[in-house]
Structures are given as C-alpha cells and as structure tokens.
Design a protein around this motif. Structure first.
Motif, mmCIF file in Angstrom:
data_model
loop_
_atom_site.group_PDB
_atom_site.id
_atom_site.type_symbol
_atom_site.label_atom_id
_atom_site.label_comp_id
_atom_site.label_asym_id
_atom_site.label_seq_id
_atom_site.Cartn_x
_atom_site.Cartn_y
_atom_site.Cartn_z
ATOM 1 N N LEU B 260 -1.248 49.590 15.312
ATOM 2 C CA LEU B 260 -2.514 49.290 14.639
ATOM 3 C C LEU B 260 -2.347 48.225 13.545
ATOM 4 C CD1 LEU B 260 -5.522 49.896 14.212
ATOM 5 C CD2 LEU B 260 -4.848 51.779 12.711
ATOM 6 N N PRO B 261 -1.334 48.341 12.670
ATOM 7 C CA PRO B 261 -1.188 47.300 11.637
ATOM 8 C C PRO B 261 -0.946 45.918 12.242
ATOM 9 C CG PRO B 261 0.072 49.241 11.064
ATOM 10 C CD PRO B 261 -0.376 49.435 12.465
ATOM 11 N N SER B 262 -0.219 45.851 13.359
ATOM 12 C CA SER B 262 0.032 44.561 14.009
ATOM 13 C C SER B 262 -1.284 43.933 14.451
ATOM 14 C CB SER B 262 0.948 44.744 15.231
ATOM 15 O OG SER B 262 2.173 45.297 14.847
ATOM 16 N N ALA B 263 -2.149 44.767 15.077
ATOM 17 C CA ALA B 263 -3.429 44.241 15.563
ATOM 18 C C ALA B 263 -4.300 43.790 14.395
ATOM 19 C CB ALA B 263 -4.145 45.324 16.375
ATOM 20 N N GLN B 264 -4.267 44.587 13.300
ATOM 21 C CA GLN B 264 -5.093 44.218 12.143
ATOM 22 C C GLN B 264 -4.595 42.907 11.526
ATOM 23 O OE1 GLN B 264 -4.561 47.940 10.103
ATOM 24 N NE2 GLN B 264 -6.636 48.656 10.630
ATOM 25 N N THR B 265 -3.284 42.707 11.526
ATOM 26 C CA THR B 265 -2.724 41.469 10.986
ATOM 27 C C THR B 265 -3.080 40.288 11.884
ATOM 28 O OG1 THR B 265 -0.901 42.704 10.031
ATOM 29 C CG2 THR B 265 -0.553 40.346 10.295
ATOM 30 N N LEU B 266 -2.976 40.511 13.213
ATOM 31 C CA LEU B 266 -3.321 39.441 14.149
ATOM 32 C C LEU B 266 -4.776 39.012 13.974
ATOM 33 C CD1 LEU B 266 -1.518 40.645 17.404
ATOM 34 C CD2 LEU B 266 -1.143 38.452 16.249
ATOM 35 N N ALA B 267 -5.656 40.020 13.742
ATOM 36 C CA ALA B 267 -7.074 39.724 13.589
ATOM 37 C C ALA B 267 -7.398 39.244 12.177
ATOM 38 C CB ALA B 267 -7.887 40.967 13.913
ATOM 39 N N ALA B 268 -6.401 39.316 11.290
ATOM 40 C CA ALA B 268 -6.591 38.976 9.878
ATOM 41 C C ALA B 268 -7.685 39.853 9.264
ATOM 42 C CB ALA B 268 -6.914 37.493 9.722
ATOM 43 N N LEU B 269 -7.734 41.105 9.716
ATOM 44 C CA LEU B 269 -8.730 42.052 9.198
ATOM 45 C C LEU B 269 -8.030 43.357 8.816
ATOM 46 C CD1 LEU B 269 -11.460 41.456 11.927
ATOM 47 C CD2 LEU B 269 -11.594 40.725 9.533
ATOM 48 N N PRO B 270 -7.205 43.320 7.769
ATOM 49 C CA PRO B 270 -6.475 44.532 7.410
ATOM 50 C C PRO B 270 -7.410 45.678 7.018
ATOM 51 C CG PRO B 270 -6.274 42.854 5.700
ATOM 52 C CD PRO B 270 -6.933 42.196 6.858
ATOM 53 N N GLY B 271 -7.056 46.866 7.471
ATOM 54 C CA GLY B 271 -7.848 48.059 7.130
ATOM 55 C C GLY B 271 -9.094 48.218 7.965
ATOM 56 N N GLU B 272 -9.365 47.291 8.867
ATOM 57 C CA GLU B 272 -10.587 47.391 9.677
ATOM 58 C C GLU B 272 -10.270 48.039 11.036
ATOM 59 O OE1 GLU B 272 -13.228 43.935 9.596
ATOM 60 O OE2 GLU B 272 -13.437 44.214 11.770
ATOM 61 N N LEU B 273 -11.167 48.886 11.466
ATOM 62 C CA LEU B 273 -10.966 49.592 12.741
ATOM 63 C C LEU B 273 -12.100 49.278 13.694
ATOM 64 C CD1 LEU B 273 -10.048 53.132 11.336
ATOM 65 C CD2 LEU B 273 -8.450 51.345 12.082
ATOM 66 N N SER B 274 -11.769 49.191 14.959
ATOM 67 C CA SER B 274 -12.817 49.045 15.975
ATOM 68 C C SER B 274 -13.436 50.399 16.290
ATOM 69 C CB SER B 274 -12.236 48.466 17.270
ATOM 70 O OG SER B 274 -11.691 47.217 17.033
ATOM 71 N N THR B 275 -12.583 51.384 16.297
ATOM 72 C CA THR B 275 -13.064 52.719 16.649
ATOM 73 C C THR B 275 -12.082 53.748 16.121
ATOM 74 O OG1 THR B 275 -13.910 54.068 18.443
ATOM 75 C CG2 THR B 275 -11.897 52.890 18.871
ATOM 76 N N MET B 276 -12.526 55.002 16.116
ATOM 77 C CA MET B 276 -11.637 56.097 15.729
ATOM 78 C C MET B 276 -11.688 57.162 16.818
ATOM 79 S SD MET B 276 -12.227 56.590 11.643
ATOM 80 C CE MET B 276 -13.954 56.922 11.721
ATOM 81 N N ILE B 277 -10.527 57.699 17.133
ATOM 82 C CA ILE B 277 -10.452 58.794 18.117
ATOM 83 C C ILE B 277 -10.181 60.074 17.328
ATOM 84 C CG2 ILE B 277 -9.215 59.692 20.116
ATOM 85 C CD1 ILE B 277 -8.342 56.614 20.439
ATOM 86 N N VAL B 278 -11.170 60.943 17.312
ATOM 87 C CA VAL B 278 -11.070 62.182 16.526
ATOM 88 C C VAL B 278 -10.801 63.338 17.487
ATOM 89 C CG1 VAL B 278 -12.292 63.758 14.970
ATOM 90 C CG2 VAL B 278 -12.646 61.279 14.801
#
Lengths: 235, 500
Positions: B260-278
């Motif tokens: 997840l942190p890798s994807a957030q860094t790639l998107a340059a959107l740290p701390g942002e989520l597309s979705t959550m699986i609860v």
C-alpha cells in the motif's frame, strides 16, 4: 421339600367365578415321584403352573425349601424357574426355528453355562431321551411329535432342576419310548433326588409313581399308591 | 447359540417378509443418508463462503462507483476509525493505480498532439489519463514497461469509440491494449478481501512498508516473459517480481499488487485510499457492523457495501441446508417408525415364544436384547442397501434441491457480473469520465458468479458422512426397537401358555 398351603386359583368368566384349584394342600419330600390324575379341565395344568411360578395364586402359598413363592418378586421367580424348575409342557413349547440341541441349550444359556459345557450336556441329554444323533441338529419343526416330546423332556432336565413339572410327558410317545421315559424319570427321582410331579392320563405311569393324587373339581385327594396298597394287603 | 446368533436367525425366519422390510428400510435410510450428504455438502460450502468473503464489507468513497461518480477519497484516518467499530476484525486499505505501456502512451500522445485535440481530462494528462473526468480523483494512471495481457477486443474497441465521441475528434484512434491494474494492498489479500493464491515465489512480506517487490498475475507475467526474480518498471522505478498469483479470471490475472505505501508513493497521494476492506467476525454480525461502520464514517464520506449476491447465495444455500436437514430428520424418523411397527408386529406374533422363554427362565433383559438385536440386523441390512442408494442418488438429490431452491436467486443474480476481460475498467478508452473505486471487476466482479457458487456444490457420499448417518439411523432404530422390547417384559408366561 415342597409345601402347598391352601392354594386357591379363581378365574372370572362373565358373571361366574371358576375355581380350578380350590383349597389344595399337600407336601412332597425331595426326591418324590408323584402323579396327578384327573379329567380334562379339572385344573391339573393350572396347579402345575402355580407350582412352577408361571401363575400367581388367588390365595394360599407354595413354599419351596422354606421360601414362599407368594412373597418373591418377579425377578426372583424367573431365577427360581431357571434354576429350580424343569417344565415339560403338554404341547412341548419348543422354539420352532432352533435345532433340537439349541432348544436344550437354551435354559443353560440363561443360567450362564459356558457354551462348550452346555453343548456337551445337551447332546448327552438328547442321547438319554433316545433322540437319534443325526436329529440333534435338525430344526424342531422337522421332527415328529414324539421326537419333539423327547427334546422337551431333555430341555426340562438341562439345568438339573430340583423339581420337574411334566404335563403328559408320555402322551405322544410310543409304548417303548414311553417306558424308557418313565424309567428315566424314576431314575432321576431315585438317583438324583429330583422331585417329579407328573400330570397324566397314563395309568401305567401313574401306577409307577410314589404318590398319586386325583384332582376333581379343583380339589385334590391322594390315592393310595398301588405298590403301597399291595404292600398293605400282604402285611 | 448366543443371543446375537438367535437374533440373526430370527431376522431371517421369514425371508420374504425380511426382504420387504429391508427394502422399505433401505428407501428410508437411503433418503436419510442422501439428505445428510446434501446437508453436509451445502454446510461445507456455506462455511467456505463465510470463511472467505462472506463477512467482508467494502468501503468506497461516497459517490464513487467504478469509474463513475465522484466524492472525496478515503484516508488512513477513516481506516483507523473503521477499525474501532465493534465486531470488526481487520481493515485493509487499498490504492488502485492504472498502468499503461509507456511506449504506447508516448505514441498516443504524439498522435493526439498531431490531431490538435485533447481528451476530456482537465489536467491534460493525455488519453486515458482519467484524472480529469467528472468527479474523477481516485484512479491514477502511470506508465510501465509491462504490456497488458488482455487485448482490447470488440468491447475495448467499443469503449474506445464511445470515448472518441466525447474525447477525440477527427483522427482515427490507434489500436491500444487495455490498461493494467496495479493495486496497493495493506495485507496479502486481493481487492475483494480474499487471500491471494500465490502459485510461485512468495508474498511481499511487510505490506505496511514501501517495497520494490511486486506480485504479478500469471497471464501478465507470461505475456511479458517475466518470472520470479525478473524486473520491470513503473514510472521508471524498477520493481522485482516476488511472486505470481492466480486470481482465477483473465481480467484478474492482468493485474499486479504492490504494498500500500508503495502504491501511495507512486500515485504521490500518501495516506489516500481507494477503498477499504472491512472484515467482520461473523456472518450474523455483518448487517449490524455494516450500519455501524457507515455511521462511523458518515454517509456523505463513504459508501459501505456488502456482497449482496453472495449474501443471497448463502441465504439460498442455508435454506437448502435447512430443508435437507429437516428431510434427513423426517427420513430418520420414518426409519425409526418402520422399525417400531415391525418389531411391535413381531412381538405380538411371538407372544407364545416369549412366554416359553420366560417359563424356562429367560430374564426380561435377555428377551428385550434379542428383539433389539433382531431390529438392528434388519437396520444393518437396510443401511447397506441404503448407503448404496445414497452413494448413487445423493448427488442428484442435492442438485435437485439446490436448483429448485435457488432458481429464483440465480435468475436474479445472473447478468450482474461483468464478462472477464472487461470488468471494472471499461478498457482502452481515452479520457475516462471519472475515478471512483477502480477495483478489478468493480464491486460486482467477485460476486457476479453467485449462481455459479450454487451450482458448484459437490455432494459426494464420503465415508465419514455415511458412517455418521448410519450411526444416527442405528440410534433411532435402538429407540424404535426398545419400545416393543419393553413390551415383552409385560408378557406373563401363563397368559400365553394358558391356551393349553
């Protein structure tokens, strides 16, 4: 020793009360061979059922070796029948789908006798009643009436009972086999101290017993034994 | 002759009657066993479903669904809030990225420039950028050295044409491949919450840390000639293939996972989520937890959804399970009743024999045991034939039960799932009109096969289930035989011998 005290058995038949056994009292010493004679319907089989604890008296008691049957619970009565009584029924009442030897082994199985012991004793008893050895393993319903009667007698002797109650034990036998059975019962009474009470129409058998009773309309009277009558006459 | 031998002998006294009794018992026992097999098969399937995705809730940004709609992205703080809701066992965040082949993207950009037009993105990221569409904010498009394993095909072409009417003018669109789905995950699960099926290599280790490792779908790896240990690039950053996974679908395998942190860094959107699986602790708590999570996150911030199709499927399977259990009990009861009636008949028929046995000293328990054993001999024979019947019939009976109980459900769910290779991302379109939760297969993808779930219940008569069923039959038979056996205790010898 068997003591019969004021034994009464009544049945209701509509409004009527029938008393096939009416105030019967007598005593039999251990080892006695006795007979009861009487007309059909005179209560002979009912008396035998009371003595064998198959039925309960309306009043009175049967005391066997000091123990009252009237006060015995059902479980003890079963044990009494298994251990102390040998029945020979008028209609044999053998188990039809079992062989002769299996029928004779049944009372011993109920008494907890080991299989090998009961098998050996069953064969010995069947030989004593002169059943052909090849018929030992034959099913009861494939034996003749006389053969079935001999199996029934062998079964009655299985647990070496103290009292044998026999209802017409020679009724279906030919003269020669009947003679043999009478001799067998006599020897049991004489040599093994077994008390034997026989219900019979057979004069020959009745005359060979130590004591002879007549049952008439529920009342029992003892007749002098022929041997004793003869002995008294010569004295 | 022992009691058992006598009982066996008695059971075959009347062979015609024994045959008839065994046949009737076999039908009842066979039906009981078939129902038990069906019940166990369905129960296993329900347990399997519950254990996998049955207790999973999906949280999307409010207003976002697939590539339509809008809204604000989810955040790590919201994930922490969701984790505090009672009955929630885990919250896994994901970040979806869309990857395009770098060479193809450069060629398309050149073509677009030549045509003097721009596709509908407000940020001008070029065809397929997708960030500038109405409400779009969530799916980031990046370049990669990888080539998609799925061809655009007719559906991709249509989508492309559709996009062309609004996004492109004049120039003929070049043939493109579909984008590749890259998902940042906070645990070793796919975007639906199911554990990843890694076929080669290993997982990514610590999913909460940045990493240059990635998991590739089998077909994507094959298309690009990659294996475990090979490297590829995303936005010129080199990644190593740590493992290969099999998602089970063509579309699902045209994807890759990073932490997840890798994807957030790639998107340059740290701390942002597309979705959550609860994940909820039990299926029973799913509904209440769904409401609680929705309340905790706010209806204007997040949409909390459950796999409705799967829920319906599980509900249908539950009803099949209940019906099969009731039928099992009924068939068992019938077998017991048959035994009861047969043995009562036999006891009445053999009253005289019972009287004789008692007259010669047989205890009540011995006579009772003889009749119980005789009943068990009949039941044993019935069970052998019944088990044979069940082994042949259970599959058909289970299928008939499932099809008759789920036809409505199946009809209702059929068609919700999108075809493989086209689910989720419409494929190949320039200028996507919006972001939202860009999951492979969208929300319906993994649940679209509910009808298939129902038909994949395999009812096989396993020895364990058959043994358990036969044990139950014997239990009922003993109860059924005890009643007539106890009746024998009430027979007094003189009553049956008086006939003399």
């Amino acid at each position: 020793m068997i003591q019969v005290k004021n034994l009464v058995r009544t049945f209701k038949s509509g409004d009527r009360t029938i008393k096939p056994v009416n105030d019967v009292s007598f005593e039999l010493e251990q080892g006695t061979l006795a007979s009861i004679v009487g007309k059909s319907g005179s209560g002979k089989s009912t008396l035998l059922s009371l003595l064998g604890a198959l039925d309960k008296p309306t009043s009175g008691d049967v005391v066997v070796n000091g123990v009252s049957l009237a006060s015995m619970p059902d479980g003890k009565l079963t044990e009494y029948r298994r251990r102390d009584i040998g029945f020979v029924f008028q209609q044999f009442n053998l188990i039809p789908n079992l062989s002769a030897v299996d029928n004779v082994m049944l009372p011993m199985e109920f008494a907890g006798v080991r299989k090998s012991v009961r098998l050996a004793r069953a064969k010995e008893l069947l030989e004593q009643v002169q059943l052909d050895p090849e018929k030992h393993v034959r099913r009861i319903n494939r034996l003749s009436g006389g053969e079935q009667q001999r199996v029934a007698i062998a079964r009655a002797l299985a647990n070496e009972p103290k009292l044998i109650l026999a209802d017409e034990p020679t009724g279906n036998l030919d003269e020669q086999t009947g003679e043999h059975i009478i001799e067998l019962l006599s020897s049991l009474s004489r040599d093994h101290n077994t008390t034997i009470l026989v219900v019979t129409h057979d004069r020959q058998l009745a005359n060979k017993t130590d004591r002879r009773f007549r049952l008439q309309q529920g009342r029992l009277t003892e007749e002098p034994a022929r041997a004793r009558v003869a002995a008294a006459a010569t004295a | 002759m022992s009691v058992l031998a006598r009982s066996i002998g008695n059971a075959f006294r009347n062979k015609v009657r024994t045959g008839a009794v065994v046949a009737v018992l076999a039908v009842a026992i066979g039906l009981a066993l078939s129902m038990l097999v069906a019940n166990q098969a369905v129960a296993a399937k329900v347990a399997e479903l519950n254990a996998s995705v049955g207790t999973v809730l999906t949280v999307n940004p409010a207003g976002g669904q697939g590539f339509e709609g809008g809204g604000e992205p989810l955040t790590a703080e919201q994930a922490a809030t969701a984790a505090t809701v009672p009955n929630v066992t885990s919250v896994v965040g994901t970040k979806a990225l869309r990857l395009r082949n770098a060479t193809e993207t450069a060629a398309q950009a050149a073509a677009q420039s030549a045509a003097g037009t721009q596709a509908g993105g407000t940020q001008g990221t070029g065809p397929g950028g997708g960030q500038g569409g109405p409400g779009g904010q969530n799916t980031t498009t990046l370049t990669t050295s990888l080539t998609a394993a799925v061809d655009a095909g007719t559906l991709g072409g249509r989508n492309q044409a559709a996009e062309g009417t609004t996004g492109s003018t004049g120039a003929t669109q070049p043939v493109r491949s579909l984008p590749i789905t890259a998902t940042g995950i906070g645990a070793e699960v796919d975007s639906t919450g199911k554990a990843l099926s890694i076929t080669e290599g290993s997982g990514l280790g610590d999913y909460s840390a940045e990493s240059t490792n990635a998991l590739l779908g089998t077909t994507l790896a094959e298309k690009n000639g990659l294996k475990v240990g090979s490297t590829f690039t995303i936005n010129d950053k080199t990644y190593t293939v740590a493992g290969l996974f099999d998602a089970g679908t063509t579309f699902g395998n045209n994807a890759l996972y990073v932490t997840l942190p890798s994807a957030q860094t790639l998107a340059a959107l740290p701390g942002e989520l597309s979705t959550m699986i609860v994940t909820v602790d039990t299926l029973e708590n799913v509904d209440s937890t769904k409401t609680a999570v929705q309340a905790a996150l706010g209806t204007d911030k997040a949409d909390v959804t459950q796999g409705q199709n799967l829920e319906t499927a599980v509900s249908s399977l539950d009803s099949v399970k209940n019906i099969s259990f009731i039928a099992f009990v009924a068939a068992l009861g019938t077998a017991g009743l048959i035994i009861l009636l047969i043995m009562v008949m036999l006891v009445r028929e053999r009253r005289r024999e019972i009287g004789v046995l008692k007259a010669i000293g047989a205890p009540n328990r011995t006579i009772g045991l003889q009749f119980v054993l005789e009943a068990l001999v009949l039941v044993a024979l019935g069970s052998v034939v019944g088990a044979a019947v069940a082994s042949f019939a259970s599959g058909g009976i289970a299928s008939a039960l499932i099809s008759s109980n789920t036809s409505t459900t199946t009809a209702a769910t059929t068609g919700r799932g999108m075809p493989g290779g086209a689910a989720g991302f419409p494929g190949g379109g320039a200028g996507f009109p919006g972001g939202g939760a860009g999951f492979p297969g969208g929300q319906n993808g993994p649940f679209g096969g509910a009808s298939q779930l129902l038909t994949t219940v395999t009812a096989s008569a396993s020895p364990g289930v058959i043994a358990a069923g036969i044990a139950a039959v014997f239990g009922v038979a003993i109860i059924g035989a005890l009643v007539p056996a106890l009746l024998t205790a009430r027979i007094r010898p003189i009553e049956v011998l008086r006939g003399e």
